[in-house]
Scaffold this active site. Sequence first.
Site, PDB file in Angstrom:
ATOM      1  N   HIS A 109       0.820  -1.212   0.000  1.00 38.70           N
ATOM      2  CA  HIS A 109       0.000   0.000   0.000  1.00 38.70           C
ATOM      3  C   HIS A 109       0.854   1.262   0.000  1.00 38.70           C
ATOM      4  O   HIS A 109       0.425   2.315  -0.460  1.00 38.70           O
ATOM      5  CB  HIS A 109      -0.923   0.033   1.218  1.00 38.70           C
ATOM      6  CG  HIS A 109      -1.819  -1.167   1.323  1.00 38.70           C
ATOM      7  ND1 HIS A 109      -2.768  -1.462   0.378  1.00 38.70           N
ATOM      8  CD2 HIS A 109      -1.900  -2.139   2.257  1.00 38.70           C
ATOM      9  CE1 HIS A 109      -3.414  -2.577   0.725  1.00 38.70           C
ATOM     10  NE2 HIS A 109      -2.894  -3.012   1.851  1.00 38.70           N
ATOM     11  N   HIS A 135       5.495   6.912   6.624  1.00 34.33           N
ATOM     12  CA  HIS A 135       5.167   6.376   5.298  1.00 34.33           C
ATOM     13  C   HIS A 135       4.675   7.506   4.405  1.00 34.33           C
ATOM     14  O   HIS A 135       4.488   8.641   4.854  1.00 34.33           O
ATOM     15  CB  HIS A 135       4.123   5.257   5.403  1.00 34.33           C
ATOM     16  CG  HIS A 135       2.812   5.728   5.947  1.00 34.33           C
ATOM     17  ND1 HIS A 135       2.498   5.698   7.285  1.00 34.33           N
ATOM     18  CD2 HIS A 135       1.734   6.266   5.336  1.00 34.33           C
ATOM     19  CE1 HIS A 135       1.290   6.201   7.480  1.00 34.33           C
ATOM     20  NE2 HIS A 135       0.801   6.545   6.299  1.00 34.33           N
ATOM     21  N   HIS A 137       2.285   9.023   0.852  1.00 31.48           N
ATOM     22  CA  HIS A 137       1.123   8.942  -0.032  1.00 31.48           C
ATOM     23  C   HIS A 137       1.336   9.877  -1.223  1.00 31.48           C
ATOM     24  O   HIS A 137       1.977  10.922  -1.103  1.00 31.48           O
ATOM     25  CB  HIS A 137      -0.153   9.365   0.691  1.00 31.48           C
ATOM     26  CG  HIS A 137      -0.530   8.480   1.835  1.00 31.48           C
ATOM     27  ND1 HIS A 137      -1.286   7.343   1.691  1.00 31.48           N
ATOM     28  CD2 HIS A 137      -0.233   8.563   3.156  1.00 31.48           C
ATOM     29  CE1 HIS A 137      -1.452   6.769   2.867  1.00 31.48           C
ATOM     30  NE2 HIS A 137      -0.817   7.486   3.779  1.00 31.48           N
ATOM     31  N   THR A 222      -6.186   6.920   7.820  1.00 35.53           N
ATOM     32  CA  THR A 222      -6.655   7.127   6.447  1.00 35.53           C
ATOM     33  C   THR A 222      -6.681   5.822   5.655  1.00 35.53           C
ATOM     34  O   THR A 222      -6.876   5.837   4.446  1.00 35.53           O
ATOM     35  CB  THR A 222      -5.777   8.153   5.711  1.00 35.53           C
ATOM     36  OG1 THR A 222      -4.447   7.643   5.597  1.00 35.53           O
ATOM     37  CG2 THR A 222      -5.751   9.482   6.456  1.00 35.53           C
TER      38      THR A 222
END
Length: 272
Positions: A109, A135, A137, A222
Amino acid sequence: MKKKFVYPFLAVSFIFTLVACSENTKEATNTNESKGKENHSTQTAHWSYNGETGPEHWGELDQANSMCVNGSEQSPINIEFSQVKTEKKTGNIQIQYETTPFTLVNNGHTVQANATTDSNSLLVEGNTYKLVQLHFHTPSEHQFNGHNLDMELHLVHKDENGNIAVLGMMIQEGKENEKLAPIWDVLPKEETGEDIAVKEPIDLQGLLPQDQTSFHYNGSLTTPPCTEEVKWVIFEQPIQMSKEQVQAFQQLFPDNHRPVQSLNDRELYEIN
């Protein structure tokens, strides 16, 4: 006659004891393994960012994801500057970061860097949260005045009771980000089964923007299961990454963002 049945009875009892111990050990091991996986997502039903397993269907994939559709304090949100509370609050947040070694995973992901120490902390509203992982996005999950930026970095923290606080940094295309270069040097191109060592420690304090004015609100994870009661801190000033760095991540994950959610009756305020 009684003596003939004593030993078989003890043998059967011993076998049942071994089986029970084996099952208890197996259950404890499984529990520990699940606790050890400090991922941004904690549920196992397959989900993605598009199609039938995309964000609009997360709540249908597993009962554990019910907050994804029924929650009233979901993230991300559009941060409309005109809706930010005008009164400024000071001293409500403290960041204590240092240069830290990380290990890296591609969890299917995102690319996630797991902290190998608990020496980094975020103090929010008097509560201390320890950094667990960071991480990325793309594009950004939060919006500023209805607009997404190129990427977004999330630093996920937990307190001693498992409560979560996330420090978010918007990323815009610009000059190379040397602080994140050690991670980009070993970006795993495929989903990994084991952590990859990042060769150089990351200067987390140096990663922060110079202007640390930030937006605060109560939100959620999220990703599934979209758990609420998450403290969000989003820096207003973006950090930069080079075009090459942004493209290197987008080659792995062309789009791994959740669309913005309704603010509802939540307060959105700014801290200098």
